[in-house]
Design a protein around this motif. Structure first.
Motif, PDB file in Angstrom:
ATOM      1  N   ALA A 120      42.109  35.651  40.110  1.00 47.03           N
ATOM      2  CA  ALA A 120      41.913  37.072  39.822  1.00 47.03           C
ATOM      3  C   ALA A 120      43.213  37.715  39.361  1.00 47.03           C
ATOM      4  O   ALA A 120      43.231  38.502  38.396  1.00 47.03           O
ATOM      5  N   PHE A 121      44.313  37.389  40.015  1.00 52.43           N
ATOM      6  CA  PHE A 121      45.615  37.961  39.673  1.00 52.43           C
ATOM      7  C   PHE A 121      46.027  37.555  38.256  1.00 52.43           C
ATOM      8  O   PHE A 121      46.447  38.400  37.450  1.00 52.43           O
ATOM      9  N   VAL A 122      45.921  36.270  37.935  1.00 50.05           N
ATOM     10  CA  VAL A 122      46.346  35.780  36.621  1.00 50.05           C
ATOM     11  C   VAL A 122      45.477  36.374  35.514  1.00 50.05           C
ATOM     12  O   VAL A 122      45.985  36.825  34.474  1.00 50.05           O
ATOM     13  N   SER A 130      39.249  42.964  32.622  1.00 49.00           N
ATOM     14  CA  SER A 130      38.815  44.016  33.545  1.00 49.00           C
ATOM     15  C   SER A 130      38.264  43.383  34.819  1.00 49.00           C
ATOM     16  O   SER A 130      37.954  42.187  34.860  1.00 49.00           O
ATOM     17  N   HIS A 131      38.139  44.196  35.869  1.00 51.48           N
ATOM     18  CA  HIS A 131      37.568  43.686  37.120  1.00 51.48           C
ATOM     19  C   HIS A 131      36.144  43.183  36.904  1.00 51.48           C
ATOM     20  O   HIS A 131      35.736  42.176  37.499  1.00 51.48           O
ATOM     21  N   ARG A 132      35.408  43.870  36.065  1.00 44.73           N
ATOM     22  CA  ARG A 132      34.029  43.443  35.788  1.00 44.73           C
ATOM     23  C   ARG A 132      34.011  42.084  35.098  1.00 44.73           C
ATOM     24  O   ARG A 132      33.222  41.201  35.459  1.00 44.73           O
ATOM     25  N   GLU A 133      34.893  41.902  34.094  1.00 43.87           N
ATOM     26  CA  GLU A 133      34.943  40.634  33.376  1.00 43.87           C
ATOM     27  C   GLU A 133      35.382  39.494  34.294  1.00 43.87           C
ATOM     28  O   GLU A 133      34.848  38.373  34.217  1.00 43.87           O
ATOM     29  N   ILE A 137      33.506  35.918  35.411  1.00 41.78           N
ATOM     30  CA  ILE A 137      34.143  34.593  35.339  1.00 41.78           C
ATOM     31  C   ILE A 137      34.070  33.885  36.681  1.00 41.78           C
ATOM     32  O   ILE A 137      33.789  32.680  36.761  1.00 41.78           O
ATOM     33  N   LEU A 138      34.309  34.630  37.768  1.00 48.23           N
ATOM     34  CA  LEU A 138      34.363  34.040  39.106  1.00 48.23           C
ATOM     35  C   LEU A 138      33.028  34.092  39.845  1.00 48.23           C
ATOM     36  O   LEU A 138      32.937  33.613  40.984  1.00 48.23           O
ATOM     37  N   ARG A 146      38.193  43.494  42.926  1.00 47.48           N
ATOM     38  CA  ARG A 146      39.235  44.491  43.175  1.00 47.48           C
ATOM     39  C   ARG A 146      39.995  44.162  44.459  1.00 47.48           C
ATOM     40  O   ARG A 146      41.223  44.319  44.535  1.00 47.48           O
ATOM     41  N   GLN A 147      39.269  43.715  45.465  1.00 42.94           N
ATOM     42  CA  GLN A 147      39.899  43.343  46.734  1.00 42.94           C
ATOM     43  C   GLN A 147      40.806  42.125  46.553  1.00 42.94           C
ATOM     44  O   GLN A 147      41.922  42.088  47.093  1.00 42.94           O
TER      45      GLN A 147
END
Length: 290
Positions: A120-122, A130-133, A137-138, A146-147
């Motif tokens: 998530a960080f990378v 974006s957080h949604r994208e 992916i994950l 976001r967390q």
């Protein structure tokens, strides 16, 4: 454009993503190759970039657990494999964030994160998803992503202060450091080093290297001048080169890559020195064109 050409257009970005997630260039290359095989066999891919990014990320997540287990039994300090980045091998390095997430110091800190936090960080910091994208992916909801990003920034932020130096300033600092080290000029070295500087050396048990980090301005300066006086250095060539988005020092013996040292500048001088000596982990960099 045929399938291979379309994939090759994405290769530097995919390699940059896999390398940031794994810290091992050879493993990252394997992941990218496996991704290509899946791409070549896939049909009906409507959004190639998203599809390829998801495949690379998940392949890396599968490898991270075993990689971390290997690093727990590694001889001496573990450092990421260095990669020369003066030809755009790992994708764009146009922003400070893109360069920072590729630095050896940051990659060491990323070892603190869980695999999902690291991904998530990378994806967020280096590639601007974006957080949604990232959730797509994950396969996680946006709130969870976001967390993950928040926890990752907290863990990384505890051990790193970004130094806003331009590439030109970083090169000047490295050239001054290199001159002082080669000449064995202890006073000059001490002026360049921060009081709490730490020198890390990765020999992996394959070559002689400090098994523990060397800490403190005086000890690190003496350690460096001792290395410079090693009789073997007389037969080696030393030059600056861009490594992992930073200006590093390349040492060759009879034309063969012997070591890569990357100094990390801080507000009060060099705060860290990362030196790769393990020949197994210099294979990728040694294969890159000068």
């Amino acid at each position: 454009m045929d399938r291979l050409a379309r994939f090759e257009a994405h290769r530097p970005r995919l390699l940059g993503l896999a390398y940031r997630l794994l810290g091992e260039a050879s493993e990252a290359e394997d992941v990218v190759q496996e991704t290509y095989l899946r791409w070549d066999a896939a049909t009906g891919v409507e959004m190639p970039e998203a599809w390829l990014t998801k495949v690379v990320t998940n392949l890396c997540l599968n490898r991270l657990t075993s990689a971390r287990a290997r690093r727990e039994t590694y001889t001496g300090p573990w450092l990421p494999e260095p990669v020369f980045t003066d030809r755009g091998e790992l994708g764009p390095l146009e922003t400070a964030e893109q360069r920072d997430t590729l630095s050896l110091g940051m990659l060491v800190l990323l070892e603190r994160l869980t695999p999902p936090e690291r991904a998530a960080f990378v994806l967020r910091e280096a590639f601007g998803y974006s957080h949604r994208e990232i959730g797509e992916i994950l396969d996680r909801d946006e709130a969870h992503v976001r967390q993950l990003c928040r926890r990752a920034r907290q863990h990384v932020g505890e051990g790193r202060k970004r130094f806003p130096a331009s590439p030109e300033d970083r090169r000047r600092i490295t050239e001054r450091f290199l001159a002082a080290a080669v000449e064995g000029d202890v006073p000059a070295l001490e002026r360049l080093l921060a009081a709490d500087v730490v020198a890390w050396s990765d020999g992996g048990g394959k070559v002689t290297a400090a098994r523990r980090p060397v800490s403190g301005r005086d000890k690190v300066a003496r350690y460096l001048t001792g290395l410079a006086r090693d009789p073997r250095m007389a037969a080696m060539t030393v030059e600056p080169r861009w490594v992992n988005g930073e200006c590093g020092v390349v040492i060759r013996q009879s034309g063969t890559l012997f070591a890569v040292l990357v100094p990390e500048p801080g507000e009060d001088g060099l705060v860290a020195l990362h030196t790769m000596l393990n020949p197994d982990k210099l294979t990728f960099a040694g294969s890159q064109k000068a």
